[in-house]
Design a protein around this motif. Sequence first.
Motif, PDB file in Angstrom:
ATOM      1  N   LYS A 119       0.775  -1.628  -0.312  1.00 36.28           N
ATOM      2  CA  LYS A 119      -0.283   0.005   0.099  1.00 36.28           C
ATOM      3  C   LYS A 119       1.004   1.254  -0.409  1.00 36.28           C
ATOM      4  N   GLY A 125      -0.025   5.576   0.499  1.00 35.58           N
ATOM      5  CA  GLY A 125      -0.309   6.886   0.838  1.00 35.58           C
ATOM      6  C   GLY A 125       0.581   7.664   0.635  1.00 35.58           C
ATOM      7  N   GLY A 126      -0.514   8.668   0.741  1.00 42.41           N
ATOM      8  CA  GLY A 126      -0.939  10.015  -0.593  1.00 42.41           C
ATOM      9  C   GLY A 126       0.973  10.766  -0.560  1.00 42.41           C
ATOM     10  N   THR A 157       4.923   4.169   4.026  1.00 41.87           N
ATOM     11  CA  THR A 157       4.591   5.912   4.087  1.00 41.87           C
ATOM     12  C   THR A 157       5.723   6.499   3.816  1.00 41.87           C
ATOM     13  N   ASP A 158       5.761   7.841   4.726  1.00 43.70           N
ATOM     14  CA  ASP A 158       6.690   8.671   4.524  1.00 43.70           C
ATOM     15  C   ASP A 158       7.942   8.718   6.035  1.00 43.70           C
ATOM     16  N   GLY A 167       9.294   3.566   9.809  1.00 39.71           N
ATOM     17  CA  GLY A 167       8.053   2.622  10.404  1.00 39.71           C
ATOM     18  C   GLY A 167       7.614   3.129  11.567  1.00 39.71           C
ATOM     19  N   ILE A 168       7.361   2.134  12.543  1.00 35.48           N
ATOM     20  CA  ILE A 168       6.496   3.280  13.877  1.00 35.48           C
ATOM     21  C   ILE A 168       7.564   3.415  15.041  1.00 35.48           C
ATOM     22  N   TYR A 169       6.897   4.627  15.068  1.00 38.29           N
ATOM     23  CA  TYR A 169       7.953   4.737  16.424  1.00 38.29           C
ATOM     24  C   TYR A 169       7.285   5.115  17.531  1.00 38.29           C
ATOM     25  N   THR A 228       6.580   7.799  19.558  1.00 40.54           N
ATOM     26  CA  THR A 228       5.710   8.786  19.471  1.00 40.54           C
ATOM     27  C   THR A 228       6.097   9.381  17.903  1.00 40.54           C
ATOM     28  N   ASP A 229       5.229  10.572  17.290  1.00 44.03           N
ATOM     29  CA  ASP A 229       5.088  11.058  15.615  1.00 44.03           C
ATOM     30  C   ASP A 229       6.175  11.785  15.553  1.00 44.03           C
ATOM     31  N   PRO A 230       7.387  11.428  15.170  1.00 43.35           N
ATOM     32  CA  PRO A 230       8.346  11.912  15.068  1.00 43.35           C
ATOM     33  C   PRO A 230       8.780  13.301  14.391  1.00 43.35           C
ATOM     34  N   ARG A 231       7.747  13.487  14.533  1.00 45.02           N
ATOM     35  CA  ARG A 231       7.070  14.939  14.127  1.00 45.02           C
ATOM     36  C   ARG A 231       7.427  16.042  15.008  1.00 45.02           C
ATOM     37  N   ALA A 256      -2.623   8.165  16.577  1.00 44.84           N
ATOM     38  CA  ALA A 256      -0.982   7.799  15.692  1.00 44.84           C
ATOM     39  C   ALA A 256      -1.666   7.671  14.441  1.00 44.84           C
ATOM     40  N   LYS A 257      -1.497   8.546  13.719  1.00 44.71           N
ATOM     41  CA  LYS A 257      -2.441   8.466  11.868  1.00 44.71           C
ATOM     42  C   LYS A 257      -1.758   7.333  11.378  1.00 44.71           C
ATOM     43  N   VAL A 258      -0.655   6.648  12.157  1.00 41.39           N
ATOM     44  CA  VAL A 258      -0.129   6.114  11.443  1.00 41.39           C
ATOM     45  C   VAL A 258      -0.419   4.855  10.233  1.00 41.39           C
TER      46      VAL A 258
HETATM   47  P1  ADP Z   1       0.087   7.992   4.430  1.00 39.38           P
HETATM   48  O1  ADP Z   1       0.116   9.820   4.162  1.00 39.38           O
HETATM   49  O2  ADP Z   1       1.209   7.114   3.659  1.00 39.38           O
HETATM   50  O3  ADP Z   1      -0.861   6.794   4.440  1.00 39.38           O
HETATM   51  P2  ADP Z   1      -0.045   9.078   7.109  1.00 39.38           P
HETATM   52  O4  ADP Z   1       0.188  10.855   7.252  1.00 39.38           O
HETATM   53  O5  ADP Z   1      -1.458   8.885   7.126  1.00 39.38           O
HETATM   54  O6  ADP Z   1       0.984   8.965   6.145  1.00 39.38           O
HETATM   55  O7  ADP Z   1       1.014   7.892   8.647  1.00 39.38           O
HETATM   56  C1  ADP Z   1       1.244   9.100   8.965  1.00 39.38           C
HETATM   57  C2  ADP Z   1       2.445  10.086   9.181  1.00 39.38           C
HETATM   58  O8  ADP Z   1       2.214   9.400  10.622  1.00 39.38           O
HETATM   59  C3  ADP Z   1       4.122  10.101   9.424  1.00 39.38           C
HETATM   60  O9  ADP Z   1       4.097  11.190   8.619  1.00 39.38           O
HETATM   61  C4  ADP Z   1       3.871  10.429  11.101  1.00 39.38           C
HETATM   62  O10 ADP Z   1       4.107  12.244  11.209  1.00 39.38           O
HETATM   63  C5  ADP Z   1       3.090  11.000  12.052  1.00 39.38           C
HETATM   64  N1  ADP Z   1       2.529   9.454  12.991  1.00 39.38           N
HETATM   65  C6  ADP Z   1       1.842   9.797  13.540  1.00 39.38           C
HETATM   66  N2  ADP Z   1       2.747   8.782  15.053  1.00 39.38           N
HETATM   67  C7  ADP Z   1       3.308   8.479  14.225  1.00 39.38           C
HETATM   68  C8  ADP Z   1       3.880   7.019  14.855  1.00 39.38           C
HETATM   69  N3  ADP Z   1       4.329   6.514  16.193  1.00 39.38           N
HETATM   70  N4  ADP Z   1       4.892   7.001  14.068  1.00 39.38           N
HETATM   71  C9  ADP Z   1       5.126   6.932  13.040  1.00 39.38           C
HETATM   72  N5  ADP Z   1       4.647   7.667  12.297  1.00 39.38           N
HETATM   73  C10 ADP Z   1       3.609   8.251  13.373  1.00 39.38           C
END
Ligand code: ADP
Length: 418
Positions: A7, A9-10, A174-175, A178-180, A182-185, A209-211
């Motif tokens: 898959k 993502g955007g 995705t961008d 992996g899964i962190y 917390t949000d690496p941003r 956490a929208k990952v």
């Molecule tokens: P896609 O467009 O590929 O579906 P999303 O924007 O929906 O991507 O999800 C990826 C984003 O999720 C990352 O850029 C990150 O900012 C955010 N995010 C939030 N929590 C986490 C986490 N625990 N680990 C990784 N990313 C996270």
Amino acid sequence: MPLLVMKFGGTSVANLERIRNAAQKVRAEVARGYDVIVIVSAMSGKTNELVGWVNETSPMYDAREYDAVVSSGENVTAGLMALTLQEMDVPARSWQGWQVPIQTTSAHGAARFIDIPRANLDAKFAEGFKVAVIAGFQGVSAEGRITTLGRGGSDTTAVAFAAAFGAERCDIYTDVDGIYTTDPRITSKARKLDKISFEEMLELASLGAKVLQTRSVELAMRYKVRLRVLSSFDDTDETSGTLVCDEDEIMESKVVSGVAYSREEAKLTLVTVEDRPGIAAAIFGPLSDAGVNVDMIVQNISEKSQDHEKPVTDMTFSCPVDQVARARKALEAARDAGQISYETLEIDTDAAKVSVVGIGMRSHAGVAARMFRALAEEGVNIKVIATSEIKISVLIDRKYMELAVQALHDAFELDKAG
Ligand code: ADP
Ligand code: ASP
Ligand code: MG
């Protein structure tokens, strides 16, 4: 043939160059001997633009037409991905949801899968097609209308196809790589996890956490899909990214494994409602009927108790900011109908929710105290608290959200492997 679901993502299909980059990853898996089902999102920003157009045209829109418009972004990327693969001499074709057909409920904007019949795709694979490209996020109802699955729904499309076709793995490109923790941003100290349990990921996703879309994790857990999150920008192999898996596959033993946040929360308080059996049902029934997703709830003695003959209480709850208007309308209607009474409705739309999650909490005490101490040291006031077996959430002022996430990440030493 072994089969993979991939898959994108955007941001991974944001322009033609990125689609080519994604297609190269698909071609590499085909070269390794896999048949591939590719699920694509709309180009990044596209779905937001479409939602905006719908709202501008018709604020109280017909949800069926909302889905007709909002699902279209994925159709474009599905066709472009199939064309790109064909240009690389990989036999591929695209499928919109209704062509599969991906059967869903009729809950427009939040539809759920009913069935994904395999016959059409299986026939194409049997003919020698190596790749089926599927428009994510969409399906078709029994009434023959196009449906969408809720924001972030392409993740769920991917897992549902992996389950229906018995895929060896479901790779979510995705961008982030992996899964962190917390949000690496939000903090550069966030640490990438090699593995995370379904339970923890489910909790993190549902807490913001929208990952991964929450429903995708639910489905993966139920159907035992090997679910992996990895970067579409890096060179990747079988060991890249983060695997979402069963608890017993995980060696790490931290009490808290992640911090999640949800930025757009509101706190509503009904001041001086009657303290009698049935009052909660009388308040939350109409809210639920109006489609308000009530999250945290607290009932406490009203400051104004002394002024009243009958016992009174204050009822506080939280919900997403964009549902406040609907909540207010439902409560006012219930009051006008004589089902409830209250003096005032206080609305605070500047809240955010921060949560810590970990299966270790089942067997360790003191997590809440440590969390509250860390927030106190930063001078962050807590408005509402909610707990479950493996999470603690607090509602705070939105302006402290980043600070709170960073403080909790430090307090639970999430930057260090456990
Ligand atoms: P896609 O467009 O590929 O579906 P999303 O924007 O929906 O991507 O999800 C990826 C984003 O999720 C990352 O850029 C990150 O900012 C955010 N995010 C939030 N929590 C986490 C986490 N625990 N680990 C990784 N990313 C996270
Ligand atoms: N394009 C849809 C969204 O932005 C679905 C997805 O990307 O998963 O919500
Ligand atoms: Mg997403």
